[in-house]
Enzyme design. Sequence first.
Site, mmCIF file in Angstrom:
data_model
loop_
_atom_site.group_PDB
_atom_site.id
_atom_site.type_symbol
_atom_site.label_atom_id
_atom_site.label_comp_id
_atom_site.label_asym_id
_atom_site.label_seq_id
_atom_site.Cartn_x
_atom_site.Cartn_y
_atom_site.Cartn_z
ATOM 1 N N LYS A 96 22.829 -20.843 -22.144
ATOM 2 C CA LYS A 96 21.986 -21.072 -20.939
ATOM 3 C C LYS A 96 20.580 -20.961 -21.176
ATOM 4 O O LYS A 96 20.193 -20.058 -22.010
ATOM 5 C CB LYS A 96 22.428 -20.255 -19.727
ATOM 6 C CG LYS A 96 21.650 -20.509 -18.541
ATOM 7 C CD LYS A 96 22.150 -19.249 -17.413
ATOM 8 C CE LYS A 96 21.588 -19.701 -16.160
ATOM 9 N NZ LYS A 96 21.715 -18.694 -15.290
ATOM 10 N N SER A 172 22.483 -20.563 -10.807
ATOM 11 C CA SER A 172 21.595 -21.247 -11.711
ATOM 12 C C SER A 172 22.337 -21.480 -12.928
ATOM 13 O O SER A 172 21.932 -22.219 -13.850
ATOM 14 C CB SER A 172 20.436 -20.432 -12.233
ATOM 15 O OG SER A 172 20.828 -19.257 -12.587
ATOM 16 N N SER A 196 24.489 -16.354 -9.500
ATOM 17 C CA SER A 196 24.106 -17.337 -10.322
ATOM 18 C C SER A 196 25.238 -17.798 -11.354
ATOM 19 O O SER A 196 25.236 -18.927 -11.972
ATOM 20 C CB SER A 196 23.081 -17.451 -11.038
ATOM 21 O OG SER A 196 21.837 -17.430 -10.380
#
Length: 500
Positions: A96, A172, A196
């Site tokens: 990520k 996210s 997230s």
Amino acid sequence: MLAHLRAPTFCRQHWTKKERILAAMRLSEYTEYDATGLASLVRAGEVTPVELTRLAREACDEVNPHINAVIEFYEDAETVAGADGGLFHGVPFLRKDISFAEAGRLLESGSRLYKGCRCDTDDYFIRRARAGGLRIIGRTTTPELGVSGLSESILNGITRNPWDLKLSAGGSSGGPGAAVAAGITPIASASDSGGSTRIPASWCGLVGMNPSRGRISGGPNRQDGAFGLSRKFVLCRTVRDMAAALDVFSGHYPGDPFIIIQPNRPYIEELSQATGILRVGVARTRWGTMDMEPEVLQAVESTATLLEKMGHVVTDVPPPFQQQDYITIGRGLSNASGLEASASAMGRSINADTLEPVNLMFYEHGRNLTVPEIHEAHETIRKIRQQVGEAFDGFDIILTPSMPTVARPHGDRYVTTNTAISVEEWRELDAAFCQYLGVFNVTGHPSVSLPLAQSASELPIGLQIVARFGDEATLIRIARDLEEARPWSQRRPGVWAGGR
């Protein structure tokens, strides 16, 4: 191996070298395995790490133009380092693009402010990934600064949900979520400051755990990220991968604020342990101002009934905190000084050309926070920890929805960062949207979203299981039981590498 986890047979162990070359693993076979299964093939000599990376690249080339989850597949991916061995020997892994520093690689945090930024050191998490045999092959999208519950940004565009391209993959960690859900890799890194990891898990049909605070170090760069609210882990497709990942990533780093109690045995051994009779609290009512969709409530009720049939003692629980208190915490925490330091180091300015509207608004708000407001936020953290701890002290696990709704359309007003609204309005919308998630970032309890249900339109519905602080072992055992009772491994989204 559990029956529902068995993949199509792929065995070359007794073939000649020529036969092995001619019968390389096909993409449709690669995507049928979880990370544990692929690692077992590598150990058996039936496939090589390089072959797996090439298959991941093939998968990315096929599906990423549709979902926009991977922003960089390393040109040198076939030669990246990884341990010879480990629980995930040879398995391709995506990083990520925020919070996971990899030396020499870009880390742009989904923001024009950080465009071109490269890391000097590896995070502890990255070191553990390599030691566990994972091959880091690229970066995935994230909303700017990881703030939004939708993965869309000015820098990298919109990440789409493999189940329905009109809908968001969540945020996210939506980039990792979409990539794993579409079959690019079976596992990817994720981080969670208020939901997230669990939002994409719920909307993309994945397993997404947020471990206990302190279980996995954020060192050396973010050892107490987001004032202790943020934690790193992975998104994956099976409970056994989740358990193995805990064994790979758990541990502390010098300078960590505290050291959590270590488990009595490896987490993968919990997969063979009895669960026992658990006291289960069930959330059938809203914990904020947003109502559960009827199909989500039905999923909660059917899962509660299933737990009762398993012999567990099930009791309804009321909301353990006030939504306004959660809003107070978010309003009183700020990283404005950190953004200023980063901008200065890169010779850039903080303005509308470098930050999206909501993050620019947060920055301006943070610069003007008063000492009493900051004190109130930290005191409210203490208050919620106490309230939730007392409310749930008589339970072994808590069952809630992960999200009150199925996946929402792109640009949804609840969580976008590209719309100019007030700090207060954004916080209220976010608190309603993540009403079952963010509270456990505050308290530090471990929780996991499991893809236990689907809507009438076959969209994933995640259910969250929360355990006592430090008790990931119970989460693994009950998650295993639920996976066996309601297997999800054969469900496939419309966008799936290698075909359905």
